[in-house]
Design an enzyme around this catalytic site. Structure first.
Site, PDB file in Angstrom:
ATOM      1  N   GLN A   1      13.777 -34.663 -22.081  1.00  0.00           N
ATOM      2  CA  GLN A   1      14.040 -35.437 -23.462  1.00  0.00           C
ATOM      3  C   GLN A   1      15.678 -35.490 -23.506  1.00  0.00           C
ATOM      4  O   GLN A   1      16.402 -35.837 -22.727  1.00  0.00           O
ATOM      5  CB  GLN A   1      13.472 -34.402 -24.420  1.00  0.00           C
ATOM      6  CG  GLN A   1      11.809 -34.486 -24.212  1.00  0.00           C
ATOM      7  CD  GLN A   1      11.355 -33.441 -23.544  1.00  0.00           C
ATOM      8  OE1 GLN A   1      11.552 -32.269 -23.470  1.00  0.00           O
ATOM      9  NE2 GLN A   1      10.257 -33.828 -22.860  1.00  0.00           N
TER      10      GLN A   1
ATOM     11  N   GLY B   1       8.346 -37.669 -18.674  1.00  0.00           N
ATOM     12  CA  GLY B   1       7.918 -38.440 -17.470  1.00  0.00           C
ATOM     13  C   GLY B   1       9.018 -38.906 -16.616  1.00  0.00           C
ATOM     14  O   GLY B   1      10.062 -39.144 -17.323  1.00  0.00           O
ATOM     15  N   HIS B   2       8.803 -38.866 -15.465  1.00  0.00           N
ATOM     16  CA  HIS B   2       9.993 -39.263 -14.539  1.00  0.00           C
ATOM     17  C   HIS B   2       9.101 -39.691 -13.202  1.00  0.00           C
ATOM     18  O   HIS B   2       8.163 -39.223 -12.887  1.00  0.00           O
ATOM     19  CB  HIS B   2      10.483 -37.889 -14.239  1.00  0.00           C
ATOM     20  CG  HIS B   2      11.559 -38.114 -12.981  1.00  0.00           C
ATOM     21  ND1 HIS B   2      12.414 -39.156 -13.132  1.00  0.00           N
ATOM     22  CD2 HIS B   2      11.824 -37.432 -11.967  1.00  0.00           C
ATOM     23  CE1 HIS B   2      13.170 -38.887 -12.214  1.00  0.00           C
ATOM     24  NE2 HIS B   2      12.693 -37.847 -11.166  1.00  0.00           N
TER      25      HIS B   2
ATOM     26  N   ASP C   1      15.550 -41.581 -23.559  1.00  0.00           N
ATOM     27  CA  ASP C   1      15.335 -42.699 -22.682  1.00  0.00           C
ATOM     28  C   ASP C   1      16.648 -43.254 -22.030  1.00  0.00           C
ATOM     29  O   ASP C   1      17.008 -44.440 -21.863  1.00  0.00           O
ATOM     30  CB  ASP C   1      14.385 -43.589 -23.137  1.00  0.00           C
ATOM     31  CG  ASP C   1      13.177 -43.212 -23.408  1.00  0.00           C
ATOM     32  OD1 ASP C   1      12.322 -42.868 -22.565  1.00  0.00           O
ATOM     33  OD2 ASP C   1      12.825 -43.170 -24.659  1.00  0.00           O
TER      34      ASP C   1
ATOM     35  N   LYS D   1      18.374 -40.860 -17.350  1.00  0.00           N
ATOM     36  CA  LYS D   1      18.741 -39.621 -16.630  1.00  0.00           C
ATOM     37  C   LYS D   1      17.989 -39.470 -15.304  1.00  0.00           C
ATOM     38  O   LYS D   1      18.553 -38.977 -14.318  1.00  0.00           O
ATOM     39  CB  LYS D   1      18.031 -38.576 -17.406  1.00  0.00           C
ATOM     40  CG  LYS D   1      18.790 -37.878 -18.553  1.00  0.00           C
ATOM     41  CD  LYS D   1      17.977 -36.727 -19.229  1.00  0.00           C
ATOM     42  CE  LYS D   1      16.439 -36.645 -19.409  1.00  0.00           C
ATOM     43  NZ  LYS D   1      15.983 -37.635 -20.504  1.00  0.00           N
TER      44      LYS D   1
END
Ligand code: IMP
Length: 494
Positions: free
Chosen positions: A251, A44-45, A17, A20
């Site tokens: 990740q 998740g993005h 987290d 990025k």
């Protein structure tokens, strides 16, 4: 991406987290091709398009730009249901038709039994569970490594595919009951969840319905197969043609299957090396790997976290709806003198609460021992995110060594005794759970607003001292920093 670089990779350097997304979005804007190489719908993005927030998990970050080709690489595990029925549908609502999406024919598919196994394995582990995302990621990689996985290209041969599905249905049921010890009731309950299409793949007498699964996947194949390519060849030609390529990591290094805090890791290589195996692009093509690290540490869920500020009990009373304002945090910082309060300030200023659950994230001082691992495995180039979050802090610390407090043991071929000091990150939870900070480098906080700084020279001297401290203690080179939430609040340092 800077003018001279043709291919760059962006990886997370910690537990995933690090922020990025902001940088991959930025770099994607100047890339011809964006490629994902590992992971799947565990990532998740969020991208904002036409004022709407879209949650992407398989689709690479360049999808909103019709001129950018987005590629799902062979190293990912792809859930067609999530891709087609959630991501592609949501994108269609904002008129993005995904014509610029390509998929490796060699990508392994997540099948209904993978989610069942993920849940059954976690239940079997009891209090030692990993805390997976329950998306079937680990079991899909298990099948890949066991050489029995189902790949996208298999859908081109329906009979061959059907045989494989039938065999898996039979074998996986045995595994769920006899190895994981799940009950028939649990199996039926899990098969009726929405992510299993509410029981559509379950026979009347409570088994995997192989025929129904085959039908669903062959139907999805009609949408996916026209996008299927040999990614290694596609990238070879694109590279020769001078196209700019962004390798988008998911990740972070501390969740890497080989280099992370085993077994509290994901099942893929989130390190720089994952870009090579997960796309087929040779090493000499990559100009630079950026590891994104935040200016302090965070961790979601369980697992060891040496520089954590505050205990689980202290943190558990907080929630997103009781979030303190920036002014309240600034006020609190004036009198702060204990770990929990420092951690709380970071959490509330940065809004470190889970997006779905609102659960408070764990926060901690910057961990140079962990960052050294990123430098060792991914190389020296770091992008430092969330630097402005430290603006109100009266003091700052960088952990430079751990003390091992566990029983005498051996690790990496050497004796490890109680109270030994460690300066290299132990990639095993058996050791890391006993590691506490032994030494800190201390810094005075700059206590001024840096969000309007636009270059290194604008930063306060105390901020520069903190950045130099990070470089000295980790051996990294900080290339870029982020000083605010919005996209333009970043600048290159070197
Ligand atoms: P899995 O990837 O679902 O098998 O989960 C394994 C571990 O990785 C769990 O601790 C997850 O919380 C963590 N994890 C997986 N993907 C992400 C991510 O994108 N961000 C942060 N943690 C993740």
């Amino acid at each position: 991406m800077s003018g001279k670089e043709q291919v760059i990779g962006v990886c997370g350097a910690a537990w995933g987290d690090e922020g990025k997304g902001k940088f991959t979005d930025e770099f994607a804007g100047s890339s011809d091709i964006v490629v994902r190489a590992q992971g799947g719908c565990n990532a998740g993005h969020t991208v904002v398009f036409d004022g709407k927030k879209l949650k992407l998990s398989n689709v690479p970050s360049g999808i909103a730009n019709p001129g950018t080709i987005n590629i799902i690489g062979n190293g990912m595990v792809l859930d067609p249901q999530v891709l087609i029925e959630r991501e592609m549908k949501d994108l269609a609502k904002v008129s993005i038709n995904c014509e610029n999406l390509l998929i490796s024919g060699d990508v392994n598919l997540i099948m209904p039994w993978h989610r069942i196994l993920d849940r059954a394995q976690e239940v079997a582990l009891g209090k030692n569970k990993i805390g997976t995302t329950a998306r079937g990621i680990g079991p899909a990689y298990m099948d890949k490594i066991a050489r029995s996985g189902i790949r996208l290209n298999d859908l081109e041969a329906p009979e061959f595919f059907a045989e494989k599905v039938k065999k898996h249905c039979e074998q996986k049921e045995k595994y769920v009951f006899s190895v994981c010890g799940a009950t028939k009731e649990q199996f039926i309950e899990w098969m009726k969840l929405p992510d299993q299409r509410g029981g559509e793949w379950l026979t009347a007498d409570g088994h995997f319905d192989a025929e129904a699964i085959i039908r669903s996947y062959l139907e999805w194949g009609k949408i996916l197969l026209p996008r299927c390519v040999d990614v290694r060849v596609y990238l070879r030609e694109a590279y020769k043609a001078g196209k700019k390529i962004l390798l988008e990591g998911a990740q972070g290094l501390l969740l890497d299957i080989d280099h992370g805090t085993f077994p509290f890791v994901t099942s893929s290589n989130c390190c720089a090396g994952g870009f090579l195996t997960g796309t087929g692009l040779p090493p000499h093509c990559i100009d630079r790997i950026y590891s994104v690290m935040s200016a302090y540490m965070t961790r979601v869920g369980a697992g060891p976290f040496p520089t954590e500020l505050g205990t689980e009990e202290e943190i558990s009373v907080e929630s997103a709806d009781k979030r303190m304002s920036y002014e309240e945090c600034k006020e609190l910082a004036k009198t702060a003198n204990d770990d929990y309060t420092y951690g709380k300030i970071l959490r509330h200023i940065a809004g470190e609460f889970g997006t779905v659950t609102g659960r408070p994230r764990r926060t901690g001082w910057f961990d140079a021992v962990a960052c050294r691992l990123a430098v060792t495995v991914n190389g020296p180039d770091i992008i430092l995110s969330k630097l402005d979050i430290l603006d109100v802090m009266p003091k700052l610390r960088i952990c430079t060594a751990y003390r091992y407090t566990g029983p005498a043991t051996r690790f990496n071929g050497k004796a490890l005794n109680t109270n030994d000091e460690l300066t290299e990150f132990p990639t095993d939870a058996r050791i890391l759970r006993y590691c506490v900070p032994a030494r800190y480098a201390e810094f005075k906080g700059w206590q001024e607003d840096i969000t309007n700084c636009t270059c290194y020279e604008d930063l306060p001297e105390l901020t520069k001292a903190y950045l130099k401290g990070l470089e000295k203690e980790t051996g990294c080179t900080i290339r870029k920093v982020s000083v605010g939430a919005s996209r333009e609040k970043t600048f290159f340092v070197k």
